[in-house]
Design an enzyme around this catalytic site. Structure first.
Site, PDB file in Angstrom:
ATOM      1  N   SER A  94       0.792  -1.229   0.000  1.00 20.58           N
ATOM      2  CA  SER A  94       0.000   0.000   0.000  1.00 20.58           C
ATOM      3  C   SER A  94       0.824   1.278   0.000  1.00 20.58           C
ATOM      4  O   SER A  94       0.317   2.342  -0.365  1.00 20.58           O
ATOM      5  CB  SER A  94      -0.951   0.015   1.205  1.00 20.58           C
ATOM      6  OG  SER A  94      -0.220   0.112   2.418  1.00 20.58           O
ATOM      7  N   LYS A 169       0.302   4.705   6.782  1.00 18.57           N
ATOM      8  CA  LYS A 169      -0.363   5.488   5.733  1.00 18.57           C
ATOM      9  C   LYS A 169       0.136   6.929   5.796  1.00 18.57           C
ATOM     10  O   LYS A 169       0.809   7.337   6.730  1.00 18.57           O
ATOM     11  CB  LYS A 169      -1.892   5.473   5.908  1.00 18.57           C
ATOM     12  CG  LYS A 169      -2.527   4.084   5.984  1.00 18.57           C
ATOM     13  CD  LYS A 169      -2.419   3.312   4.694  1.00 18.57           C
ATOM     14  CE  LYS A 169      -3.068   1.934   4.827  1.00 18.57           C
ATOM     15  NZ  LYS A 169      -2.811   1.092   3.632  1.00 18.57           N
TER      16      LYS A 169
END
Length: 301
Positions: A94, A169
């Site tokens: 990711s 993230k």
């Protein structure tokens, strides 16, 4: 010969002594006989054992010192992990291309996370890469698991091995922000300001604009054009840098057509462990990680 020459007692009794100028130069008699200087030197020591020498104090042995040093090192490591720096690994793709992980790479990247930046009044800022605990079923079973062996689990307790159960993230929106996808160039907009993201990998699909083909930095499953709504106080809107392959806030956001949706896209600020400051492993890719300048022109909401 006089009578004094024949008397053996003459010269044995008290002898005159010169007291010096302090007493006016007078002579006086001492009541103690004058012993020769060598008499004290020949005086024998009293009978008995010789005086005992003090034994030097014994210190710790080498193995005892080793145990103490190991215990101190463990305590220092625990304190450092709890308050300053902690290691984590990247569990998925990711955050590519900057941070690599998952089945597509031989070794998951290890990152170092510092914690003092968010102490007291400090809060995550737009562009920060942060590590946070799972806010609610964001992780799969494999990603949520930590070390699977006893040594790895023990080392993770003291911060010498990366832990599982966390996500990595990038912060896109902070409290009060509105994040939107996308402008005509496929760029995300924060509070109406488009941002350039050279660190991100866009999706090679449309962003939802009519006749707009090509890159898109903000795809969302089922809805290529979307708006986040206002980020609530104490919350964050986060996205992975690999925009086509990241289970981030966009995946946990309700679409405009959903009437019965319980998804929550926000990450509570209290879940944030710290800010990623370095890629530590593998060594051939080690580097410092800084906040990008992409968000500097974003207006205050």
């Amino acid at each position: 010969m006089t009578s004094n020459d024949r008397d053996p007692s003459v010269g044995v009794g008290p002898q005159p002594r010169w007291d010096g100028p302090q007493t006016g130069g007078s002579r006086s008699f001492s009541s103690y006989p004058q012993n020769p200087r060598w008499a004290g030197e020949q005086r024998q020591r009293p009978a008995g054992p010789p005086p005992r020498e003090e034994e030097p104090k014994r210190g710790m042995s080498a193995w005892q010192e080793g145990i103490v040093l190991v215990v101190l090192a463990v305590l220092v490591a625990i304190v450092v992990k709890a308050f300053f720096v902690q290691a984590f690994y990247i569990p998925s793709e990711s955050m590519e291309p900057g941070l690599q992980g998952g089945p597509s790479v031989a070794t998951d990247d290890r990152v170092l996370v510092e914690k003092p930046s968010y102490w007291l009044s400090g809060t995550p800022q737009r562009g920060d890469v942060v590590v946070f605990s799972d806010p609610g079923s964001w992780l799969g079973v494999e990603e949520a698991g930590g070390p699977d062996n006893l040594i790895g689990k023990a080392l993770s307790v003291i911060g010498l091995y990366p832990e599982g159960g966390h996500l990595v993230k990038r912060v896109i929106g902070v409290p009060g922000d509105v994040v939107e996808c996308c402008d005509k160039q496929g760029r995300l907009m924060v509070n109406g300001e488009p941002i350039d993201e050279p660190y991100a990998r866009p999706s090679q699909t449309k962003c939802g604009r009519p006749n707009k083909d090509g890159e898109c930095f903000g795809p969302m499953p089922g809805n290529r054009h979307w708006e986040s709504g206002t980020v609530p106080p104490g919350s964050l809107f986060v996205m992975g840098d690999n925009r086509a392959n990241s289970a981030d806030s966009t995946v946990h956001m309700c679409t405009a057509n959903e009437t019965d949706c319980a998804l929550v896209p926000w990450v509570p600020e209290e879940n944030v462990v710290g800010k990623v400051v370095a890629l530590g492993w593998p060594l051939d890719r080690a580097k410092w990680i800084h906040r990008p300048k992409s968000f500097e022109d974003v207006p205050t909401p």
